[in-house]
Enzyme design. Structure first.
Site, short mmCIF file in Angstrom:
data_model
loop_
_atom_site.label_atom_id
_atom_site.label_comp_id
_atom_site.label_asym_id
_atom_site.label_seq_id
_atom_site.Cartn_x
_atom_site.Cartn_y
_atom_site.Cartn_z
N GLY A 163 15.98 7.47 16.43
CA GLY A 163 16.93 6.62 17.14
C GLY A 163 16.97 5.23 16.54
O GLY A 163 16.13 4.84 15.72
N HIS A 164 17.97 4.48 16.93
CA HIS A 164 18.09 3.07 16.57
C HIS A 164 18.45 2.28 17.83
O HIS A 164 18.65 2.86 18.91
CB HIS A 164 19.14 2.87 15.47
CG HIS A 164 18.65 3.20 14.10
ND1 HIS A 164 17.64 2.48 13.48
CD2 HIS A 164 19.02 4.18 13.23
CE1 HIS A 164 17.41 2.99 12.28
NE2 HIS A 164 18.22 4.02 12.10
N ASP A 165 18.54 0.99 17.67
CA ASP A 165 18.80 0.10 18.80
C ASP A 165 19.96 0.61 19.67
O ASP A 165 19.86 0.63 20.89
CB ASP A 165 19.11 -1.30 18.27
CG ASP A 165 19.45 -2.27 19.38
OD1 ASP A 165 18.53 -2.80 20.03
OD2 ASP A 165 20.65 -2.51 19.61
N ASP A 184 15.64 -3.30 20.18
CA ASP A 184 14.63 -3.66 19.20
C ASP A 184 13.83 -4.89 19.63
O ASP A 184 12.60 -4.92 19.54
CB ASP A 184 15.28 -3.95 17.84
CG ASP A 184 15.77 -2.70 17.14
OD1 ASP A 184 15.41 -1.59 17.57
OD2 ASP A 184 16.52 -2.83 16.16
N TYR A 226 18.86 3.40 21.95
CA TYR A 226 17.99 2.97 23.04
C TYR A 226 18.80 2.24 24.11
O TYR A 226 18.56 2.40 25.31
CB TYR A 226 16.87 2.07 22.52
CG TYR A 226 16.19 2.60 21.28
CD1 TYR A 226 15.98 3.97 21.10
CD2 TYR A 226 15.77 1.74 20.26
CE1 TYR A 226 15.38 4.46 19.96
CE2 TYR A 226 15.16 2.23 19.12
CZ TYR A 226 14.98 3.58 18.96
OH TYR A 226 14.39 4.07 17.82
N LYS A 248 0.56 7.45 0.88
CA LYS A 248 0.39 8.80 0.34
C LYS A 248 -0.92 8.92 -0.43
O LYS A 248 -1.38 10.04 -0.70
CB LYS A 248 1.56 9.14 -0.57
CG LYS A 248 2.91 9.21 0.15
CD LYS A 248 4.03 9.49 -0.83
CE LYS A 248 5.38 9.49 -0.11
NZ LYS A 248 6.50 9.71 -1.08
N LEU A 303 0.85 -1.19 0.00
CA LEU A 303 0.00 0.00 0.00
C LEU A 303 0.89 1.24 0.00
O LEU A 303 1.96 1.24 0.61
CB LEU A 303 -0.92 0.04 1.22
CG LEU A 303 -2.07 -0.96 1.31
CD1 LEU A 303 -2.83 -0.76 2.62
CD2 LEU A 303 -3.01 -0.85 0.12
N ASP A 304 0.42 2.27 -0.65
CA ASP A 304 1.10 3.56 -0.63
C ASP A 304 0.27 4.50 0.23
O ASP A 304 -0.80 4.96 -0.18
CB ASP A 304 1.22 4.10 -2.06
CG ASP A 304 2.03 5.38 -2.12
OD1 ASP A 304 2.32 5.96 -1.05
OD2 ASP A 304 2.37 5.82 -3.24
#
Length: 342
Positions: free
Chosen positions: A132-134, A163, A137, A69, A66-67
């Site tokens: 942020g990324h793992d 994650d 965190y 937008k 699905l888009d």
């Protein structure tokens, strides 16, 4: 068929998350029998660039595109959600509302819907809109500081604890609890999962033991100073002659005694925290150093053979390749994280 793969039969889950935290959560739900519809953008989930990762996370799911937008595609998603039990999303706070897909709108469409949002810092609060990324965190929760090397340097874990533990597992548990409630009451809810706060909650041991040891140290424990990160000689990692590592986890005295028997060091058997040896004391540190010197005299294969049939909680530290080839993991059933028997 995986054991327990029928338990969530009839549960319909729409997953519009990407990358790792959400897809791993819904993979666990799929493993337990849920019908999972994975919705990807036209360019595909970024994990598709890493073929084995994408397959591991999404095998068995119904992948659709699905888009968001396009209003027509957002309308299609709303149609699917009208008969769904769960929606998992991982956009930054406010994005779902900007698309007309916020929980307040969706619960009018489907009052029993459980919507789970996985973000780095939660839906509200000082850092809620920050990227942020793992690694971030892990860093902000204090978890990364618990993984320092013997030299005191912070180290990178190749397991994405933020994650997976702070995100996927917390999302899976809370979502199933919300579904259980919705099935009884007919009323769904919005589950807000913060990966950073999830990691904070996992630090049960360091928060408890740190508070216990702080008065003795005059500060919170650092590298090799906490109960389970190196202060105890009986619970530690030791380098072997060939540069490999031996994991000694003889936390209980009976296991430590068995370890000392194998090491032919009977005098060490009463030097244990359950026999009054205080962590971080000169005596404890001296024993740790003596044990390290002894383990360094032989290669890992020697110690692995010596402890192979001894119930002492002593194991070699295997490489990933060695673990993959180990009999513990070669049987397909043994690869499953759970076995559920009626």
């Amino acid at each position: 068929m995986m054991a327990g793969s029928h338990l969530l039969s009839g549960l319909r889950v729409i997953d519009i998350t990407r990358n790792l935290p959400g897809p791993f959560a819904t993979r666990m739900l799929a493993d337990l029998g849920a019908e999972v519809i994975k919705v990807e953008p036209p360019e595909g989930d970024p994990a598709r660039a890493l073929g084995p990762l994408f397959k591991s996370l999404n095998d068995g799911k119904d992948c659709r595109t699905l888009d968001f937008k396009l209003e027509s595609d957002r309308a299609q998603l709303r149609d699917w959600l009208a008969s769904a039990d769960v929606l998992l999303e991982g956009f930054r706070p406010g994005v779902m509302a900007s698309m007309g897909l916020d929980f307040e709108t969706l619960k009018v469409l489907n009052p029993k819907l459980v919507m789970c949002s996985i973000t780095g810092y939660g839906q509200q609060g000082l850092w809620s809109h920050r990227a942020g990324h793992d690694l971030n965190y892990m860093a902000m929760s204090g978890a990364l500081d618990q993984m320092r090397s013997a030299q005191g340097e912070a180290t990178l874990s190749n397991i994405q604890w933020g994650d997976l533990a702070g995100g996927s597992s917390m999302a899976c548990i809370a979502t199933l609890a919300a579904v259980f409630s919705a099935q009884r009451t007919g009323i769904g809810c919005h589950v807000d999962v913060s990966m950073t706060h999830g990691l904070w909650a996992h630090q049960v041991m360091p928060q408890a033991t740190g508070a216990m040891l702080a008065p003795m140290l005059g500060k919170l424990p650092g590298a090799r100073e906490d109960l389970l990160n190196g202060a105890l000689p009986c619970y530690n990692l030791y380098t072997t002659q060939d540069g490999r590592s031996l994991a000694i986890g003889s936390l209980e005295h009976k296991f430590w005694k068995a370890t000392c028997d194998v090491l032919q060091q009977p005098d060490w058997s009463q030097q244990h925290w359950q026999r009054g040896l205080m962590p971080n004391s000169p005596e404890s540190n001296q024993l740790r150093d003596q044990l390290a010197a002894l383990i360094a005299t032989q290669p890992l294969s020697h110690w692995a053979e010596r402890f192979a049939e001894v119930d002492a909680c002593v194991t070699p530290v295997l490489t990933l390749g060695e673990a993959q080839a180990h009999p513990l993991f070669t049987d397909e059933q043994a690869r499953q994280p759970w076995t559920i028997t009626p």
